[in-house]
Design an enzyme around this catalytic site. Structure first.
Site, PDB file in Angstrom:
ATOM      1  N   ASN A 138       0.838  -1.200   0.000  1.00 21.84           N
ATOM      2  CA  ASN A 138       0.000   0.000   0.000  1.00 21.84           C
ATOM      3  C   ASN A 138       0.873   1.249   0.000  1.00 21.84           C
ATOM      4  O   ASN A 138       1.972   1.275   0.584  1.00 21.84           O
ATOM      5  CB  ASN A 138      -1.014  -0.001   1.144  1.00 21.84           C
ATOM      6  CG  ASN A 138      -0.440  -0.245   2.519  1.00 21.84           C
ATOM      7  OD1 ASN A 138       0.580  -0.903   2.664  1.00 21.84           O
ATOM      8  ND2 ASN A 138      -1.089   0.283   3.534  1.00 21.84           N
ATOM      9  N   CYS A 159      -4.150   0.613  -2.337  1.00 19.94           N
ATOM     10  CA  CYS A 159      -3.937  -0.650  -1.613  1.00 19.94           C
ATOM     11  C   CYS A 159      -2.815  -1.501  -2.195  1.00 19.94           C
ATOM     12  O   CYS A 159      -2.450  -1.367  -3.375  1.00 19.94           O
ATOM     13  CB  CYS A 159      -5.215  -1.485  -1.639  1.00 19.94           C
ATOM     14  SG  CYS A 159      -6.556  -0.831  -0.646  1.00 19.94           S
ATOM     15  N   GLU A 217      -2.990  -4.660  -2.970  1.00 18.22           N
ATOM     16  CA  GLU A 217      -3.482  -5.501  -4.071  1.00 18.22           C
ATOM     17  C   GLU A 217      -3.457  -4.722  -5.381  1.00 18.22           C
ATOM     18  O   GLU A 217      -3.128  -5.255  -6.443  1.00 18.22           O
ATOM     19  CB  GLU A 217      -4.916  -5.960  -3.779  1.00 18.22           C
ATOM     20  CG  GLU A 217      -5.058  -6.845  -2.557  1.00 18.22           C
ATOM     21  CD  GLU A 217      -5.327  -6.044  -1.275  1.00 18.22           C
ATOM     22  OE1 GLU A 217      -4.808  -4.911  -1.139  1.00 18.22           O
ATOM     23  OE2 GLU A 217      -6.053  -6.558  -0.412  1.00 18.22           O
ATOM     24  N   CYS A 263     -10.770  -3.561  -4.069  1.00 18.72           N
ATOM     25  CA  CYS A 263      -9.751  -4.512  -4.539  1.00 18.72           C
ATOM     26  C   CYS A 263     -10.382  -5.840  -4.939  1.00 18.72           C
ATOM     27  O   CYS A 263      -9.893  -6.510  -5.854  1.00 18.72           O
ATOM     28  CB  CYS A 263      -8.660  -4.700  -3.487  1.00 18.72           C
ATOM     29  SG  CYS A 263      -7.546  -3.277  -3.419  1.00 18.72           S
TER      30      CYS A 263
HETATM   31  N1  THU Z   1      -5.215  -1.676   2.681  1.00 18.80           N
HETATM   32  C1  THU Z   1      -4.644  -2.477   1.727  1.00 18.80           C
HETATM   33  O1  THU Z   1      -3.589  -2.163   1.192  1.00 18.80           O
HETATM   34  N2  THU Z   1      -5.275  -3.631   1.397  1.00 18.80           N
HETATM   35  C2  THU Z   1      -6.396  -4.122   2.022  1.00 18.80           C
HETATM   36  O2  THU Z   1      -6.879  -5.182   1.649  1.00 18.80           O
HETATM   37  C3  THU Z   1      -6.984  -3.362   3.134  1.00 18.80           C
HETATM   38  C4  THU Z   1      -6.484  -1.972   3.316  1.00 18.80           C
HETATM   39  C5  THU Z   1      -4.511  -0.452   3.055  1.00 18.80           C
HETATM   40  C6  THU Z   1      -5.133   0.838   2.612  1.00 18.80           C
HETATM   41  C7  THU Z   1      -4.565   1.816   3.624  1.00 18.80           C
HETATM   42  O3  THU Z   1      -3.281   2.234   3.182  1.00 18.80           O
HETATM   43  C8  THU Z   1      -4.389   0.989   4.882  1.00 18.80           C
HETATM   44  O4  THU Z   1      -4.436  -0.379   4.462  1.00 18.80           O
HETATM   45  C9  THU Z   1      -5.453   1.233   5.934  1.00 18.80           C
HETATM   46  O5  THU Z   1      -6.719   1.088   5.416  1.00 18.80           O
END
Ligand code: THU
Length: 128
Positions: free
Chosen positions: A41, A52, A54, A88
């Site tokens: 992320n 994110c 993903e 995602c």
């Molecule tokens: N986040 C992800 O990268 N993937 C997920 O599946 C859930 C959330 C990140 C987004 C943000 O940078 C942090 O986690 C908090 O929500």
């Protein structure tokens, strides 16, 4: 292969740019050609501009010319069995199928595997 995917997701998690949420996430995709693509992320001071793990992994896969997700592992340092967010799930669906395996992890291993079709039932797709 699952071990390789887990290790790749876990390694890239430490590269996350998450100074605001302090919630580091890593993702690793096994593409149809056997290659693994990783992403973390990447947050931004203007909060909605972050994205994110993903999404980063999907971008790396597409940039390399691949378009089929066979499996994806997701890991968050602070939340065992973190699942992909709604956006995602839709992005994974673009390059996967209902049978795409989504591996949920803790600090040591993959601890549960779910089908994308169970995470995103009755999804919107191009066929709709
Ligand atoms: N986040 C992800 O990268 N993937 C997920 O599946 C859930 C959330 C990140 C987004 C943000 O940078 C942090 O986690 C908090 O929500």
């Amino acid at each position: 292969m699952s071990d390789r995917l887990y290790n790749a997701a876990r390694a890239v998690m430490s590269r996350a740019h998450a100074p605001y949420s302090k919630f580091q996430v890593g993702a690793a995709i096994l593409a149809a050609n056997g290659e693994i693509f990783v992403g973390c992320n990447v947050e931004n001071a203007a909060y909605p501009e972050g994205w994110c793990a993903e999404t980063s992994a999907i971008a790396a896969m597409v940039a390399a010319g691949q378009s089929k997700i066979v499996e994806i592992a997701v890991i968050a340092e602070k939340m065992p069995k973190v699942t992909p967010c709604g956006g995602c799930r839709q992005r994974i669906a673009e390059f996967g199928s209902t049978d795409t395996m989504v591996h949920l992890c803790d600090a040591n291993a993959i601890i549960e595997t779910v089908r994308l079709g169970d995470l995103l039932p009755k999804s919107f797709s191009f066929e709709n």
